[in-house]
Motif scaffolding. Structure first.
Motif, PDB file in Angstrom:
ATOM      1  N   THR A 103      45.785  45.168  25.998  1.00 49.96           N
ATOM      2  CA  THR A 103      46.206  44.821  24.632  1.00 49.96           C
ATOM      3  C   THR A 103      45.220  43.849  24.001  1.00 49.96           C
ATOM      4  OG1 THR A 103      48.538  45.138  25.234  1.00 49.96           O
ATOM      5  CG2 THR A 103      48.072  43.839  23.262  1.00 49.96           C
ATOM      6  N   LEU A 104      44.814  42.826  24.768  1.00 57.00           N
ATOM      7  CA  LEU A 104      43.835  41.854  24.270  1.00 57.00           C
ATOM      8  C   LEU A 104      42.490  42.529  24.014  1.00 57.00           C
ATOM      9  CD1 LEU A 104      43.100  38.896  23.659  1.00 57.00           C
ATOM     10  CD2 LEU A 104      42.511  38.628  26.084  1.00 57.00           C
ATOM     11  N   LEU A 105      42.094  43.440  24.888  1.00 56.04           N
ATOM     12  CA  LEU A 105      40.832  44.165  24.720  1.00 56.04           C
ATOM     13  C   LEU A 105      40.836  44.970  23.422  1.00 56.04           C
ATOM     14  CD1 LEU A 105      38.101  44.994  26.048  1.00 56.04           C
ATOM     15  CD2 LEU A 105      39.331  46.891  27.113  1.00 56.04           C
ATOM     16  N   ARG A 106      41.946  45.641  23.132  1.00 54.94           N
ATOM     17  CA  ARG A 106      42.023  46.435  21.896  1.00 54.94           C
ATOM     18  C   ARG A 106      42.034  45.541  20.661  1.00 54.94           C
ATOM     19  NH1 ARG A 106      45.783  49.220  25.081  1.00 54.94           N
ATOM     20  NH2 ARG A 106      47.526  48.244  23.974  1.00 54.94           N
ATOM     21  N   GLU A 107      42.691  44.382  20.771  1.00 54.00           N
ATOM     22  CA  GLU A 107      42.725  43.466  19.628  1.00 54.00           C
ATOM     23  C   GLU A 107      41.345  42.898  19.331  1.00 54.00           C
ATOM     24  OE1 GLU A 107      45.605  40.556  20.629  1.00 54.00           O
ATOM     25  OE2 GLU A 107      47.352  41.842  20.192  1.00 54.00           O
ATOM     26  N   LEU A 108      40.577  42.606  20.375  1.00 51.85           N
ATOM     27  CA  LEU A 108      39.254  42.015  20.189  1.00 51.85           C
ATOM     28  C   LEU A 108      38.235  43.030  19.685  1.00 51.85           C
ATOM     29  CD1 LEU A 108      38.992  39.747  23.383  1.00 51.85           C
ATOM     30  CD2 LEU A 108      39.382  39.009  21.030  1.00 51.85           C
ATOM     31  N   THR A 109      38.366  44.286  20.092  1.00 50.18           N
ATOM     32  CA  THR A 109      37.361  45.304  19.753  1.00 50.18           C
ATOM     33  C   THR A 109      37.788  46.250  18.641  1.00 50.18           C
ATOM     34  OG1 THR A 109      38.212  46.800  21.465  1.00 50.18           O
ATOM     35  CG2 THR A 109      36.470  45.248  22.119  1.00 50.18           C
ATOM     36  N   GLY A 110      39.076  46.339  18.384  1.00 49.30           N
ATOM     37  CA  GLY A 110      39.565  47.290  17.398  1.00 49.30           C
ATOM     38  C   GLY A 110      39.649  48.707  17.917  1.00 49.30           C
ATOM     39  N   TRP A 111      39.461  48.889  19.212  1.00 46.56           N
ATOM     40  CA  TRP A 111      39.537  50.223  19.800  1.00 46.56           C
ATOM     41  C   TRP A 111      40.978  50.717  19.818  1.00 46.56           C
ATOM     42  CZ3 TRP A 111      36.203  48.576  24.583  1.00 46.56           C
ATOM     43  CH2 TRP A 111      34.843  48.551  24.206  1.00 46.56           C
TER      44      TRP A 111
END
Length: 531
Positions: A103-111
């Motif tokens: 979830t944090l990864l998607r929030e940081l990258t917009g993926w």
């Protein structure tokens, strides 16, 4: 008593000769190859993982001086308190698509979904990683004890002959510690073969999950028992490998002179590398999972700490306490009997009684069910014949059956601890007691038991925690509507209620820390000539 504890194993082997051709044909055509290959890869992967994590840490903490060494030398045992199935639930909750990491990864990258690759924790590789993180202390513990017991004279001679620090390790210290390392590796691999919760939750088909499905899914007791016998064959091969390794060892200590080991002081990048080699296994195997469990427990504490949870705690503590006391009593009888009459028959009996620890809980449970269900059938047949009524299940499906299975599984833990305690008492003390008119039982009660208080407490605690963590035997043999912390955590995790599983899981881990502290204190005092 030894034959009684061996009854489940004999019952499983007895079913080898019962024909079950249709089920075996179905297994061969569908899942048997998966069982074999997955079990083999699991054993090989975990074997490599525990050596990679445990050996460097053992050498560094025994022979080197670096920042944090005094903390790491005992803290690296803490992952032993974490059952493999609980760390599997924890990392699944953190690393799944909806977990905090992705979830944090998607929030940081917009993926979005499908835009990136992320390793699937619910896989064979994930199971190998989880088991390696909690089982490497077996190798660390025994390897470190072996390194500490080595004579510094031998290592100094290797240095005078031109070997540097690392050559001394590979050419002298490692071969000397080889039997202990193989023993630790064998213990870790036997625990791997015995694991049920991790592989079941990750959907990895192994022998333990196959036995469970064949027994309850296909309803074929003969085929399930034959799978169990095949798994026992794997376990006995590991035991024979470990024994063969010890008997063929050609490295011996030739000096009785022990002095304090001068630590190699590490500086710069070597010190950083040493800290990382010790910190990463501890962080991944204990600190992060406990932090996640604590977060979940706080989150659900308001609704989780209810009367049902209190009942779970009571059931778990009661079962673990009763099993620990019974195992201690049996161990005292067997251990003291061996001391009084140390002939080959008694030695063989003790080994048979201790054999259950090497057998997975799933196999023990099936081995217990077979004779107990047969006994219940016969009792009901006699009751119907003479009294025209059924007495129901008097043995199978009761707490007695569960306690019997626990004692078959964990008697070896208690027996080894009791024998170690008795071995420290000189035989002359027995002779003195007998000359003063004490019976053999009186010698045990008035002389040995007071001197063995520490060993007896250790035996009780070790069995207590092992029973608290045991999942497959409890899952199969528990009475109806009778849950424990381990079973409840497994049920909640299976329903994907991972946060709710945090509270019972955290209780199990907290209880497991006690024997880890005892082991740490014992290993620190293991070097000859040091106090």
């Amino acid at each position: 008593m030894a034959l009684l504890t061996a009854l489940p194993i004999l019952a499983v082997f007895g079913y080898v000769f019962v024909p079950a051709p249709e089920v075996w044909q179905h297994l061969r055509e569908t899942v048997l190859t998966d069982y074999l290959l997955n079990t083999l890869w699991l054993v090989l992967g975990v074997g490599f993982g525990v050596l990679l994590l445990g050996l460097p840490a053992a050498w560094l903490n025994s022979m080197c001086e670096f920042p944090g060494r005094r903390f790491f030398e005992w803290a690296l045992l803490l992952p032993m308190a974490m059952p493999a199935y609980i760390i599997a639930y924890t990392y699944t909750g953190m690393l799944d698509f909806s977990g905090p990491v992705q979830t944090l990864l998607r929030e940081l990258t917009g993926w979005g979904y499908g835009d990136y690759y992320f390793p699937n924790v619910r896989s064979l590789g994930g199971a190998i990683t989880m088991l390696s993180l909690v089982l490497f202390p077996y190798v660390y513990l025994l390897a470190r004890a072996a390194f500490l017991e080595q004579s510094i004279c031998v290592l100094e001679v290797s240095r005078t002959l031109g070997s540097n620090q690392w050559q001394s390790f590979f050419r002298v210290a490692l071969p000397l510690a080889r039997p202990a390392i193989i023993t630790g590796l064998s213990l870790a691999l036997m625990e791997t073969l015995a694991d049920f919760g991790t592989v079941q939750y990750f959907g990895v088909s192994t022998f333990t999950t196959g036995i469970f499905r064949t027994w309850f899914g296909l309803g074929d007791h003969a085929a399930a028992s034959q799978l169990a016998a095949l798994l026992m064959g794997f376990v006995f091969m590991l035991i024979l490998l470990e024994r063969w390794s010890r008997s063929r060892a050609r490295y011996h200590h030739t000096s009785s002179k022990y002095s304090r080991i001068p630590k190699f002081r590490l500086r710069g990048w070597t010190a950083v590398a040493a800290v990382l080699a010790c910190a990463l296994p501890l962080l991944l195997g204990f600190v992060i999972p406990v932090g996640q469990l604590l977060h979940w427990s706080i989150k659900v504490a308001s609704k989780g700490l209810d009367s049902d949870f209190i009942n779970l705690v009571w059931h778990s503590l009661m079962l673990a306490s009763l099993a620990a006391v019974f195992a201690l009593l049996l161990a005292l009888i067997l251990g003291y009997g061996k001391r009084l009459n140390n002939d080959p028959l008694v030695n063989i009996a003790s080994r048979i009684a201790a054999m259950g620890y090497a057998i997975p809980g799933t196999v023990i449970a099936i081995g217990v069910l077979i004779p107990f269900a047969w006994a219940d059938t016969q009792l009901n047949h006699l009751s119907k014949q003479f009294f025209d009524s059924n007495v129901g299940l008097l043995l199978s499906g009761t707490l007695f059956t569960l306690l019997f299975a626990y004692n078959v599984r964990f008697l070896a833990v208690s027996l080894q601890t009791v024998e170690a305690g008795l071995g420290k008492i000189k035989p002359t003390l027995d002779n003195a007691g007998r000359s003063l008119g004490l019976s053999p039982l009186g010698v045990l009660q008035r002389l040995h038991l007071p001197l063995m208080k520490g060993s007896l407490l250790t035996a009780i605690l070790l069995v207590f925690v092992d029973v608290l963590k045991e999942l497959p035997a409890t899952l199969i043999l528990r009475p109806f509507n009778f849950n424990t912390l381990a079973v409840r955590a497994y049920e909640l995790a299976s329903d994907e209620r991972l946060a709710d599983a945090g509270l019972p899981s955290l209780m199990i881990v907290a209880a497991g820390i006690i024997p880890v502290i005892l082991l740490s204190r014992s290993i620190s005092k293991s070097r000859a000539g040091e106090h």
